[in-house]
Design an enzyme around this catalytic site. Structure first.
Site, PDB file in Angstrom:
ATOM      1  N   HIS A  31      -1.722 -16.455  19.444  1.00 12.03           N
ATOM      2  CA  HIS A  31      -0.469 -16.342  18.678  1.00 12.03           C
ATOM      3  C   HIS A  31      -0.335 -17.502  17.698  1.00 12.03           C
ATOM      4  O   HIS A  31       0.018 -18.612  18.076  1.00 12.03           O
ATOM      5  CB  HIS A  31       0.709 -16.363  19.670  1.00 12.03           C
ATOM      6  CG  HIS A  31       1.996 -15.923  19.066  1.00 12.03           C
ATOM      7  ND1 HIS A  31       2.960 -15.264  19.787  1.00 12.03           N
ATOM      8  CD2 HIS A  31       2.508 -16.042  17.810  1.00 12.03           C
ATOM      9  CE1 HIS A  31       3.995 -14.995  19.008  1.00 12.03           C
ATOM     10  NE2 HIS A  31       3.748 -15.471  17.810  1.00 12.03           N
ATOM     11  N   LEU A  52      -0.716 -18.330  10.126  1.00 13.94           N
ATOM     12  CA  LEU A  52      -1.572 -19.072   9.186  1.00 13.94           C
ATOM     13  C   LEU A  52      -1.038 -19.039   7.761  1.00 13.94           C
ATOM     14  O   LEU A  52      -1.559 -19.722   6.893  1.00 13.94           O
ATOM     15  CB  LEU A  52      -3.004 -18.554   9.253  1.00 13.94           C
ATOM     16  CG  LEU A  52      -3.677 -18.693  10.636  1.00 13.94           C
ATOM     17  CD1 LEU A  52      -5.133 -18.223  10.576  1.00 13.94           C
ATOM     18  CD2 LEU A  52      -3.610 -20.120  11.158  1.00 13.94           C
ATOM     19  N   ARG A  53       0.008 -18.269   7.521  1.00 11.15           N
ATOM     20  CA  ARG A  53       0.790 -18.298   6.263  1.00 11.15           C
ATOM     21  C   ARG A  53       0.053 -17.827   5.013  1.00 11.15           C
ATOM     22  O   ARG A  53       0.619 -17.834   3.940  1.00 11.15           O
ATOM     23  CB  ARG A  53       1.331 -19.703   5.998  1.00 11.15           C
ATOM     24  CG  ARG A  53       2.122 -20.330   7.145  1.00 11.15           C
ATOM     25  CD  ARG A  53       3.344 -19.516   7.506  1.00 11.15           C
ATOM     26  NE  ARG A  53       4.182 -20.218   8.493  1.00 11.15           N
ATOM     27  CZ  ARG A  53       4.989 -19.596   9.343  1.00 11.15           C
ATOM     28  NH1 ARG A  53       5.064 -18.267   9.361  1.00 11.15           N
ATOM     29  NH2 ARG A  53       5.730 -20.274  10.185  1.00 11.15           N
ATOM     30  N   ASN A 101       3.014 -11.674   9.684  1.00 16.31           N
ATOM     31  CA  ASN A 101       4.158 -11.947   8.786  1.00 16.31           C
ATOM     32  C   ASN A 101       3.779 -12.823   7.597  1.00 16.31           C
ATOM     33  O   ASN A 101       4.384 -13.855   7.333  1.00 16.31           O
ATOM     34  CB  ASN A 101       5.324 -12.560   9.562  1.00 16.31           C
ATOM     35  CG  ASN A 101       4.975 -13.883  10.202  1.00 16.31           C
ATOM     36  OD1 ASN A 101       3.812 -14.151  10.498  1.00 16.31           O
ATOM     37  ND2 ASN A 101       5.968 -14.714  10.413  1.00 16.31           N
ATOM     38  N   ASP A 136       6.088  -9.205  15.726  1.00 11.78           N
ATOM     39  CA  ASP A 136       6.463 -10.537  16.207  1.00 11.78           C
ATOM     40  C   ASP A 136       7.958 -10.811  16.052  1.00 11.78           C
ATOM     41  O   ASP A 136       8.760 -10.075  16.605  1.00 11.78           O
ATOM     42  CB  ASP A 136       5.614 -11.619  15.524  1.00 11.78           C
ATOM     43  CG  ASP A 136       5.712 -12.955  16.257  1.00 11.78           C
ATOM     44  OD1 ASP A 136       5.960 -12.935  17.485  1.00 11.78           O
ATOM     45  OD2 ASP A 136       5.543 -14.010  15.626  1.00 11.78           O
ATOM     46  N   HIS A 144       7.677  -9.697  20.565  1.00 11.93           N
ATOM     47  CA  HIS A 144       8.565 -10.865  20.616  1.00 11.93           C
ATOM     48  C   HIS A 144       9.884 -10.330  21.154  1.00 11.93           C
ATOM     49  O   HIS A 144      10.595  -9.609  20.475  1.00 11.93           O
ATOM     50  CB  HIS A 144       8.727 -11.435  19.202  1.00 11.93           C
ATOM     51  CG  HIS A 144       9.742 -12.526  19.086  1.00 11.93           C
ATOM     52  ND1 HIS A 144       9.462 -13.747  18.513  1.00 11.93           N
ATOM     53  CD2 HIS A 144      11.048 -12.603  19.434  1.00 11.93           C
ATOM     54  CE1 HIS A 144      10.538 -14.520  18.527  1.00 11.93           C
ATOM     55  NE2 HIS A 144      11.525 -13.837  19.075  1.00 11.93           N
ATOM     56  N   HIS A 192       5.100 -15.275  24.036  1.00 11.34           N
ATOM     57  CA  HIS A 192       5.920 -16.454  24.384  1.00 11.34           C
ATOM     58  C   HIS A 192       7.102 -16.174  25.321  1.00 11.34           C
ATOM     59  O   HIS A 192       8.254 -16.313  24.940  1.00 11.34           O
ATOM     60  CB  HIS A 192       6.404 -17.174  23.134  1.00 11.34           C
ATOM     61  CG  HIS A 192       6.905 -16.265  22.034  1.00 11.34           C
ATOM     62  ND1 HIS A 192       7.827 -15.283  22.225  1.00 11.34           N
ATOM     63  CD2 HIS A 192       6.587 -16.236  20.717  1.00 11.34           C
ATOM     64  CE1 HIS A 192       8.059 -14.670  21.074  1.00 11.34           C
ATOM     65  NE2 HIS A 192       7.321 -15.232  20.147  1.00 11.34           N
ATOM     66  N   ASP A 234       1.807 -20.274  19.403  1.00 13.96           N
ATOM     67  CA  ASP A 234       2.801 -19.852  18.417  1.00 13.96           C
ATOM     68  C   ASP A 234       2.894 -20.901  17.294  1.00 13.96           C
ATOM     69  O   ASP A 234       3.975 -21.236  16.815  1.00 13.96           O
ATOM     70  CB  ASP A 234       4.175 -19.627  19.055  1.00 13.96           C
ATOM     71  CG  ASP A 234       5.125 -18.850  18.134  1.00 13.96           C
ATOM     72  OD1 ASP A 234       4.689 -18.432  17.043  1.00 13.96           O
ATOM     73  OD2 ASP A 234       6.293 -18.676  18.514  1.00 13.96           O
ATOM     74  N   HIS A 285       5.900 -25.164   8.992  1.00 12.38           N
ATOM     75  CA  HIS A 285       6.964 -25.098   7.985  1.00 12.38           C
ATOM     76  C   HIS A 285       6.976 -26.408   7.218  1.00 12.38           C
ATOM     77  O   HIS A 285       6.708 -27.476   7.787  1.00 12.38           O
ATOM     78  CB  HIS A 285       8.334 -24.891   8.635  1.00 12.38           C
ATOM     79  CG  HIS A 285       8.487 -23.551   9.267  1.00 12.38           C
ATOM     80  ND1 HIS A 285       8.511 -22.383   8.535  1.00 12.38           N
ATOM     81  CD2 HIS A 285       8.612 -23.182  10.566  1.00 12.38           C
ATOM     82  CE1 HIS A 285       8.650 -21.349   9.369  1.00 12.38           C
ATOM     83  NE2 HIS A 285       8.704 -21.808  10.616  1.00 12.38           N
TER      84      HIS A 285
END
Lengths: 316, 431, 201
Positions: free
Chosen positions: B61, B64-65, B95, B153, B180, B233, B306, B310
């Site tokens: 989980h 990696l953006r 996402n 997620d 999630h 999670h 997870d 940011h």
């Protein structure tokens, strides 16, 4: 004794609270003079950093600062521009570069004054953050009760209403508990916060039980628009059940006093006659607000972080 | 022929149950031999004295953006951070911008990972188009492109009918649907665990019941549909209870837990540090203890980070506005090593939950030191003490509650497919 | 001035340094009677007098002076108390804020002969602060100053109009009025502590 910032009553010792109340008592005398001004903070800059509008609190701090001869600057960043381009900490750092001596912070979200205090050299006074704390409100409430009752120790204080969303409730719970009072809260159950007993109070749902033997009753403001229909069915049902009126006050002590942080929704939290007359002491609360904020500005304006004084020495 | 000899370590192979001192020989990207006093002629030698030699960690989980939010992380920086933490394979959530809901996007991620990432990267595709919770994605095509699982997620599928059909359809591909679990109507504005902490902070509470209830729903839908459900999670005692009881009934579910939910509680949030804001939130001590016990007894199969990078300016916002999540690759193993130090779990069993079990859930090789297996290996020094400085880490972001803390235990070398990709003294070596 | 960390009359000797008496109760009362006579001599209209004490030490002295004036001219002289803390010139540099004291000015000061009363005068800064404070209450006709003990070491151009006793001191030493907390007839004493005993002036 007295730390650098005033972020919440939770951080204060009983002696700190007593010192602030004692100082405020002396400050009240200045407000009774013809010339309501002393030179104490001459040349000091006090910034009212209000992210959330609150004319009453801002004006109260402004008068307090001016009575102490400080230059008071009002700074209300527009929330929209903040979100897009600048974080609250950016704003704080920008402000810090202008070398204020005290920064008073108001924000709709809990914790912002703390985060700002972490980056600012100047002392930070919390003027209300979300549902966290509103320390000067609690201090002026304590001062009002002390004047009315001659003591706080041993009193029973009942706080009525929207506890879960209320910074005034939290600060007053800490303040009255530290000063030796018993504190009760009463509200529709959705408005009682989780694990409220961990704050040292007893929660009630019955007004009769909560008011039984109370010396002080404090009604909290209901944000009508947002809450009716989700936390309680209707304003009418709330007012009938949890609104204070003379009939419900019969359960309390004969010499009970009624407080409200303002502005009052007449006929909701307080019946019309209670809002204006004894035993309510709402105007005394407002008057004491200025004295408390003068005391707080006086006591908390003397400290700076090491970083700042080092910087000044380094540049000299 | 390239040979690498890892000499003198404590070999921990959960797949075979092996826990003994010895050498491990890698030849041509595969494990060639494991045992005492192996022949080291012509081999590069890696000294593993005092360290554990285990299958490389596998992370179920991560975020990696890339594409879309490369200012937070990209596949290369995420992969480098992963191997620096001892991970040899990581699964990335869908996402991104655009969302990984299309085989071309899955292709792109796999292609980018091959060029940029020293760790193996396994894309998890969206379960519904645009993570909108309405139209399901082309699961067969996505699996063909290389998707290893499906998940919306953090965009929890609140519509029970949609969730049921997603699970039913996933039976065609047989890969896990990762959920999630938070009932968003109960979460409301909640940003910290509801309880004494939220009351003191004056921040809206996110109640454990929101997770309990949603785990129960998805577990029952999995039971109904016979699909493979993987619960991401898990953070509440109630959620664990629902999983445990369903397992006893034979429902096809697995579950993961994060290093932070195993070691931190909502008390951490009391200073308003937005790096402690995660979804689901840091819970009560009782919940944390339940997570630890469930990881030990096997109700929770795997540790997953997870990893959620940011930017600083995003975390500099108000607590309610700051995005949830923390980075986790480089701190995960030292953090969960706490369970070994307390005696709750053996090193071998912890390694199982860090490698063998997550590899099995993804249906990928790994978590196995048997001869012939791909040489994905971590050399981990459980005694090594170091101060974690997020700014010096490999992730593009620094949002970690452990920043500045002293850690015990560190990956000293990471090998992917037989190549040394990370050494603590030399840093990340490729690409 | 500040009595906070000073041993009281009943509190015995300071173990760190030996307090030396510079003016005993009899001496203080004799000086205040003399000063009362001087006030009457210098001011033709005793009805217009206004004694303003600087707390805490000035307060019992002002009350004794008022009693003395009553004996001499049979006039009830107004007595006020004026805290000078908020007018101090050293607040910028101090970290810990000094405790505030009572201010009680029972009548207007406009056109009155105001006599400031302090126990120990040294630098003159407190008298300066008191004069500034006084001006915020109005426009006195005349301001005069009583100091029970004058230590010298003046830092501002302030002259005392009435002095109980001149006591030459070193800068490190401190001088205190003891017994000022109690009622009017308690024993008063002015003592000097050397620098090692650590008091503050």
């Amino acid at each position: 004794m007295i730390g650098r910032d005033l972020l919440g009553i939770e951080d204060l010792e009983r002696e700190d609270i007593e010192r602030i109340l004692e100082t405020a008592n002396h400050m009240r005398e200045i407000g009774e003079r013809e010339v309501k001004k002393v030179p104490t903070l001459r040349g000091r800059t006090v910034v009212n950093l209000f992210f959330e509008a609150s004319t009453r609190t801002r004006v109260s701090f402004e008068i307090a600062g001016k009575r102490l001869s400080a230059d008071v600057i009002n700074f209300s960043p527009a929330h929209s521009s903040l979100k897009k381009s600048e974080s609250i900490l950016d704003t704080a750092r920008t402000l810090d570069a202008m070398d204020p001596d005290v920064v008073i912070v108001r924000h709709a979200v809990a914790g912002v004054p703390k985060r700002i205090a972490d980056v600012l050299d100047a002392p930070v006074i919390n003027a209300g953050d979300g549902a966290h704390e509103h320390p000067t409100q609690a201090l002026l409430d304590l001062l009002t009760v002390q004047q009315e009752k001659g003591r706080i120790d041993g009193l029973t204080v009942t706080i009525v209403g929207d506890i879960v969303h209320s910074r005034v409730a939290r600060s007053n719970i800490y303040g009255f508990r530290k000063m030796g009072a018993e504190v009760r809260v009463v509200a529709p159950p959705p408005m009682i916060p989780a694990a409220v007993e961990t704050l040292g109070v007893k929660a009630f749902t019955s007004m009769r039980e909560a008011l039984d033997g109370a010396d002080v009753v404090m009604a909290l403001r209901i944000q009508n628009e947002r809450l009716a229909g989700s936390y309680f069915p209707s304003i009418r049902e709330y007012a009938a059940t949890f609104g204070l009126d003379r009939a419900k006050l019969q359960f309390a002590k004969d010499d009970v006093i009624v407080m409200h942080p303002g502005p009052v929704n007449r006929g909701v939290e307080l019946s019309h006659d209670l809002a204006d007359h004894r035993p309510s002491v709402i105007l005394d609360q407002v008057r004491n607000g200025v004295a408390i904020r003068m005391a707080v500005l006086y006591l908390f304006s003397g400290r700076r972080k090491a970083g700042r004084s080092e910087r000044i020495q380094g540049s000299s | 022929m390239t040979r690498l000899l890892i000499r003198g370590g404590r070999i921990l192979d959960p797949a075979s149950g092996r826990d003994e001192f010895g050498d491990l020989l890698v030849e041509d990207g595969r494990i060639a031999a494991v045992g005492p006093g192996l022949d080291a002629r012509e081999a590069e030698v890696l000294d593993a004295e005092g360290a554990w030699v285990a299958p490389g960690f596998v992370d179920l989980h991560t975020h990696l953006r890339e594409p879309g939010q490369e200012y937070k992380e990209d596949i290369g920086s995420g992969g480098r951070s992963a191997v620096a933490g001892g991970f040899t394979a990581i699964a990335c959530m869908a996402n991104t911008h655009p969302v990984n809901d299309d085989p071309a996007m899955t292709d792109f991620i796999i292609d980018r990972a091959e060029h940029d990432s020293p760790a193996r990267v396994y894309p998890i595709a969206a379960a519904t188009k645009g993570l909108e919770g309405r139209v399901m994605t082309e699961m067969i095509a996505l699996v063909a492109a290389g998707a290893v699982a499906f998940s919306d997620d953090g965009k929890t599928i609140m519509n029970g009918g949609v969730m049921r059909r997603v699970l039913e359809y996933s039976n065609l591909v047989g890969v896990p649907v990762v959920v999630h679990c938070e009932d968003l109507t109960l979460v409301g504005d909640g940003v910290v665990n509801e309880g004494p902490a939220s009351t003191r902070l004056g921040l809206p509470g996110n109640p454990a019941i929101a997770e309990d209830l949603h785990v129960a729903r998805d577990v029952m839908l999995a039971e109904l549909t016979g699909a493979y459900l993987h619960v991401a999670h898990v953070s509440t005692a109630g959620g664990i209870d629902a999983i445990r009881r369903a397992r006893e009934r034979g429902v096809n579910i697995t579950a993961e837990v994060t290093p932070h939910h195993l070691t931190l509680t909502d008390e951490e949030t009391l200073g308003y540090d937005t790096n402690t804001k995660v979804a689901p939130p840091l819970r009560s001590k009782a919940d944390m203890l339940a997570c630890r016990a469930a990881l030990v007894d096997g109700t929770l199969d795997a540790v997953a980070t997870d990893h959620a990078p940011h930017a600083q300016y995003e975390k500099d916002q108000e607590f309610s506005e700051a995005p949830p999540g923390m980075i986790g690759f480089e701190t995960a193993a030292p953090v969960v090593l706490d369970l070994v130090r307390t005696g709750e779990i053996t090193p071998l069993e912890l390694m199982r939950r860090m490698s063998t079990n997550p590899a099995r859930i993804l249906g990928k090789p790994g978590g196995n030191l048997a001869e012939g297996q791909p040489a994905d290996i971590v050399v981990f020094d459980p005694e090594r003490s170091w101060v974690y400085d997020a700014a010096k880490g490999y992730s593009k972001s620094q949002n970690s509650p452990w920043d500045g803390r002293t850690m015990t235990g560190r990956a000293v070398a990471t090998i992917v497919g037989g190549r040394l990709v990370y050494h603590v003294d030399r840093g990340v070596l490729v690409p | 001035m500040s009595q906070a960390d000073v041993p009281t009359a009943s509190g015995g000797r300071n173990p760190a340094g030996q307090p030396r008496s510079v003016l005993d109760d009899t001496g203080i009362r004799r000086a205040l009677m003399r000063i009362a006579h001087e006030i009457v001599e210098r001011n033709s209209d005793p009805e217009n007098l206004y004694l303003v004490a600087i707390p805490n030490g000035g307060e019992p002295l002002a009350r004794i002076l008022a009693r003395n004036l009553h004996e001499i001219v049979d006039v009830d002289v107004a007595v006020g108390v004026l805290d000078t803390t908020l007018y101090r010139d050293d607040l910028v540099t101090t970290g810990e804020r000094p405790r505030l004291r009572r201010t009680e000015m029972p009548s207007a000061v406009d056109d009155r002969v105001v006599i400031l009363v302090d126990d120990v005068v040294k630098t003159g800064r407190t008298i300066r602060a008191a004069m500034d404070a006084l001006m915020d209450f109005g426009r006195p006709k005349v301001v005069q100053v009583v100091g029970l003990v004058d230590r010298g070491h003046r830092e501002l151009p302030i002259k005392l109009d009435y002095v109980g006793k001149n006591v030459p001191t070193r800068t490190g030493e401190t001088v205190h009025l003891r017994g000022a907390d109690g009622c009017l007839d308690d024993r008063l004493e002015v003592v000097l502590l050397d620098a090692a005993s650590g008091g503050t002036a």
